[in-house]
Scaffold this active site. Structure first.
Site, PDB file in Angstrom:
ATOM      1  N   GLU A 145       0.883  -1.171   0.000  1.00 25.34           N
ATOM      2  CA  GLU A 145       0.000   0.000   0.000  1.00 25.34           C
ATOM      3  C   GLU A 145       0.910   1.206   0.000  1.00 25.34           C
ATOM      4  O   GLU A 145       1.565   1.504   0.997  1.00 25.34           O
ATOM      5  CB  GLU A 145      -0.921  -0.019   1.227  1.00 25.34           C
ATOM      6  CG  GLU A 145      -2.053   0.998   1.141  1.00 25.34           C
ATOM      7  CD  GLU A 145      -1.785   2.270   1.905  1.00 25.34           C
ATOM      8  OE1 GLU A 145      -1.355   3.253   1.253  1.00 25.34           O
ATOM      9  OE2 GLU A 145      -1.987   2.289   3.113  1.00 25.34           O
TER      10      GLU A 145
ATOM     11  N   CYS B 249      -2.151   8.796   3.225  1.00 28.23           N
ATOM     12  CA  CYS B 249      -2.172   8.384   1.821  1.00 28.23           C
ATOM     13  C   CYS B 249      -3.565   8.535   1.225  1.00 28.23           C
ATOM     14  O   CYS B 249      -3.699   8.824   0.037  1.00 28.23           O
ATOM     15  CB  CYS B 249      -1.705   6.934   1.696  1.00 28.23           C
ATOM     16  SG  CYS B 249       0.021   6.677   2.138  1.00 28.23           S
TER      17      CYS B 249
END
Length: 465
Positions: free
Chosen positions: A234, A268
């Site tokens: 990720e 993020c």
């Protein structure tokens, strides 16, 4: 980077730690492998009891560990408490759901009879010790969303956390030990990034998961690929936040501010690029900028603070470079854009809104990791989709429209791991989480996440005669 707690609100180094030496790392690897041999044979009921105990302990520790997180990386204290609470809830979710998520599957005998089988079973078995390379921005949550499913599946975990959150990292190891998991089931490795390759190449480590930057993901994936080991990545994100004429504008503005500055803008999945239809652009820009400018910047331990410091001096410098580059190339600063003079001791940066972004600016393609929003005026849905996808990243996205046809179009065409309609992107244990393009691959959370580090085994049974 030294392994140390450095308060980003003051720049003061509070505590330093020695990195593990080669012999100490070997001891951890031995314990992880030995623990796996025991843990993989335990029942779901056994694991459930210990995971629920860990959740109860975390709830009891909430204020203390929240203060540790805030001290180490600067998130506002209220958000740190919420992070700890979310982790405890996720532990409970996997404690209660893991057995069903990993239950044996029984294909219809008629579908496999031409293989010669009288029956077949698909079984999910744990892989072994998994290395988790985790970032500082959600120092509990990023780890727990790996650890809870991994431990419930029967794996063991080795955590290489970011070097600026060592006390949070050590707390996690102690938490699972206090909850009754076998010794070595979950261990923190206080090591620098240079030690990761040897650890990942060790044959006892069977897989890796990483949340972090694209360069870090490339490095880990390359090593794991060379060793033929499973990875889940990720990575970064530059999530679009689309606002179309049918949206509830007041609600969209309120959520947009939270979506941009959550965790001091260091997320993020924080919305970063705001693509607003020309019919409502001026109204959105005015209200959004006013709310961003009104946010309280200050001591993250203060309950009234909205935005604390960035986690590091380098992080602030990187953000300043992106803003300066955009302004130099013609972007307009609608608010912020500087270090607040009243907070000169720490690594603070004002909430900032930039308009007039063009495709040649670095901030159009690079992730702005801090409280900086970019505004785009779009003519129609086609332009909104094009700009939303005009990024190397594809983690998640927000779309504000009450038009069902527009929702269908965006669900089909947005290149991301998620599209959140009329609400803020968030992770939840019951929903798969992950990205597309350079935001990584694989999924965390939900049933998809717990199965990432399982051996999906086919059991084939032929006639007994």
């Amino acid at each position: 980077m030294a392994i140390a707690t450095v308060n980003p609100a003051t720049g003061e180094t509070l505590k330093t730690f020695d990195a593990l030496n080669g012999g100490e790392i070997e001891d951890h690897l031995v314990r992880a492998d030995q623990a796996f041999q025991e843990h993989r044979t335990t029942s779901f009921g056994y694991r459930r009891e210990r995971m629920l105990a860990a959740a109860d302990l975390l709830d009891a520790d909430q204020d203390g560990i929240a203060r540790t997180m805030t001290t180490e990386m600067g998130k506002p204290l209220a958000q740190a408490r919420a992070e700890a609470s979310k982790c405890a809830k996720t532990m409970r979710w996997y404690a209660h759901h893991a057995e069903a998520l990993l239950a044996d599957e029984h294909p219809d005998p008629a579908d496999v009879s031409d293989s010669g089988a009288i029956r077949a079973v698909v079984r999910y078995r744990p892989l072994g010790p998994v290395l988790a390379v985790m970032p500082w921005n959600f120092p509990l949550w990023q780890v727990v969303r790996f650890a809870a499913p991994a431990l419930m599946a029967g794996n063991t975990g080795l955590l290489k956390h970011a070097s600026n959150v060592p006390q949070t990292a050590l707390y996690l190891e102690e938490l699972f030990r206090r909850a009754g998991f076998p010794e070595g089931c979950f261990q923190t490795l206080l090591v620098g990034s240079g030690a990761v390759e040897d650890i990942l190449r060790d044959p006892r480590v069977v897989a890796a998961t990483l949340t972090g930057s694209e360069p870090a993901g490339r490095a880990v994936a390359s090593i794991a690929g060379d060793e033929v080991k499973k990875t889940v990545l990720e990575l970064g994100g530059s999530d679009p936040f689309l606002v179309l004429p049918s949206a509830d504008l007041d609600k969209a503005v309120r959520v947009a501010v939270t979506a941009r500055v959550q965790n001091n803008g260091q997320s993020c999945i924080a919305a970063k690029r705001f693509l607003v239809h020309q019919d409502i652009y001026d109204a959105f820009a005015e209200r959004f900028t006013a709310r961003m400018a009104a946010l309280t910047v200050g001591d993250p331990m203060d309950e009234h603070t909205d935005v604390g410091p960035l986690s590091s001096e380098q992080g602030r410098s990187d953000l300043e470079e992106l803003v300066d580059d955009a302004v130099h190339q013609g972007a307009t600063g609608l608010c912020g854009g500087r270090r607040p003079p009243e907070h000169s001791a720490g690594w603070f940066y004002e909430p900032t809104v930039l308009s007039g972004i063009t495709e040649g600016m670095r901030i159009h393609q690079e992730e702005a990791f801090g409280p900086v929003a970019t505004l785009y005026r779009v003519a129609d849905l086609d332009e909104a989709v094009r700009l939303a996808n005009d990024t190397p990243f594809g983690l998640s996205s927000n779309a504000w429209t009450r038009d069902p046809e527009e929702q269908q179009r965006l669900a089909r065409d947005i290149e991301a791991g998620g599209v959140f309609f009329n609400g803020m992107t968030a992770s939840h244990p019951g929903l798969p989480f992950g990205g597309a393009k350079r935001s990584g691959y694989g999924r965390e959370l939900s049933g998809h996440g717990i199965r990432e580090f399982c051996n999906m085994t086919t059991l084939w049974y032929g006639p007994e005669d």
